[in-house]
Design an enzyme around this catalytic site. Sequence first.
Site, PDB file in Angstrom:
ATOM      1  N   GLU A  67       0.803  -1.225   0.000  1.00  0.00           N
ATOM      2  CA  GLU A  67       0.000   0.000   0.000  1.00  0.00           C
ATOM      3  C   GLU A  67       0.838   1.278   0.000  1.00  0.00           C
ATOM      4  O   GLU A  67       0.290   2.383  -0.069  1.00  0.00           O
ATOM      5  CB  GLU A  67      -0.963  -0.001   1.194  1.00  0.00           C
ATOM      6  CG  GLU A  67      -2.059  -1.037   1.096  1.00  0.00           C
ATOM      7  CD  GLU A  67      -1.597  -2.466   1.408  1.00  0.00           C
ATOM      8  OE1 GLU A  67      -2.172  -3.414   0.839  1.00  0.00           O
ATOM      9  OE2 GLU A  67      -0.641  -2.634   2.213  1.00  0.00           O
ATOM     10  N   CYS A  89       8.903  -2.724   5.194  1.00  0.00           N
ATOM     11  CA  CYS A  89       9.796  -3.857   5.412  1.00  0.00           C
ATOM     12  C   CYS A  89       9.081  -5.139   5.018  1.00  0.00           C
ATOM     13  O   CYS A  89       7.999  -5.431   5.533  1.00  0.00           O
ATOM     14  CB  CYS A  89      10.213  -3.915   6.884  1.00  0.00           C
ATOM     15  SG  CYS A  89      11.205  -5.364   7.294  1.00  0.00           S
ATOM     16  N   GLU A  94       7.967 -18.337   3.364  1.00  0.00           N
ATOM     17  CA  GLU A  94       8.007 -19.641   2.698  1.00  0.00           C
ATOM     18  C   GLU A  94       7.218 -19.671   1.392  1.00  0.00           C
ATOM     19  O   GLU A  94       7.222 -20.684   0.704  1.00  0.00           O
ATOM     20  CB  GLU A  94       7.463 -20.703   3.655  1.00  0.00           C
ATOM     21  CG  GLU A  94       8.312 -20.853   4.898  1.00  0.00           C
ATOM     22  CD  GLU A  94       7.719 -21.833   5.893  1.00  0.00           C
ATOM     23  OE1 GLU A  94       6.609 -22.361   5.649  1.00  0.00           O
ATOM     24  OE2 GLU A  94       8.361 -22.070   6.921  1.00  0.00           O
ATOM     25  N   HIS A  97       4.798 -14.863  -1.945  1.00  0.00           N
ATOM     26  CA  HIS A  97       4.179 -13.586  -1.588  1.00  0.00           C
ATOM     27  C   HIS A  97       5.229 -12.471  -1.502  1.00  0.00           C
ATOM     28  O   HIS A  97       4.989 -11.352  -1.959  1.00  0.00           O
ATOM     29  CB  HIS A  97       3.430 -13.744  -0.259  1.00  0.00           C
ATOM     30  CG  HIS A  97       2.696 -12.535   0.173  1.00  0.00           C
ATOM     31  ND1 HIS A  97       1.529 -12.121  -0.434  1.00  0.00           N
ATOM     32  CD2 HIS A  97       2.952 -11.634   1.153  1.00  0.00           C
ATOM     33  CE1 HIS A  97       1.102 -11.017   0.157  1.00  0.00           C
ATOM     34  NE2 HIS A  97       1.953 -10.705   1.129  1.00  0.00           N
ATOM     35  N   ARG A 136      19.410  -3.123   9.485  1.00  0.00           N
ATOM     36  CA  ARG A 136      19.203  -1.980   8.597  1.00  0.00           C
ATOM     37  C   ARG A 136      18.227  -0.951   9.167  1.00  0.00           C
ATOM     38  O   ARG A 136      17.908   0.036   8.515  1.00  0.00           O
ATOM     39  CB  ARG A 136      18.700  -2.482   7.239  1.00  0.00           C
ATOM     40  CG  ARG A 136      19.783  -3.209   6.470  1.00  0.00           C
ATOM     41  CD  ARG A 136      19.240  -4.179   5.437  1.00  0.00           C
ATOM     42  NE  ARG A 136      20.324  -4.822   4.688  1.00  0.00           N
ATOM     43  CZ  ARG A 136      21.064  -5.835   5.126  1.00  0.00           C
ATOM     44  NH1 ARG A 136      20.856  -6.329   6.344  1.00  0.00           N
ATOM     45  NH2 ARG A 136      22.025  -6.351   4.369  1.00  0.00           N
TER      46      ARG A 136
END
Length: 164
Positions: A67, A89, A94, A97, A136
């Site tokens: 979004e 982030c 797995e 996606h 990060r």
Amino acid sequence: MATAYHNLSDYDFNSVPDASEMRFGIVVSEWNHNITGALLEGAVKTLKKHGAKDENILVYTVPGSFELTFGSAQFVKSGKVDAVIALGCVIRGETPHFDYVCSGATQGLTHLNATQDIPVIYGLITTNNMQQAEDRAGGKLGNKGDECAVTAIKMIDFVCRLRK
């Protein structure tokens, strides 16, 4: 340059223009809030360090990184900001996606940069695991939020110099 070889928070303070008259929109994903909250904190702190005023830093959240494109586009359309910083982030899981979200958000933000008149700063961290994200977001590799704030200031200055 790979982040592993460059601290995201290291930059030449004197190379960054004064931000006291600049207006910033920050769109931040609620997903992985422990990371995106740290990115937001870094971005706001760095903007203020360079003179940005509280009233000129508008922050809105969106549910997830996908979004970020819509949220950034709305900021652009509002005319209230000189640059948009998109913070998110995505951590590999797995399923595929991860690939779809990262690709969609990246393409969307790139499209805004190519078609709109104000810069949209890419602050999407895409990592294989939580540790890489933490590194990060204020960890051993610095804070991507700091880097995005510096980039926003420099890009606003770039646009201003071109329009003179």
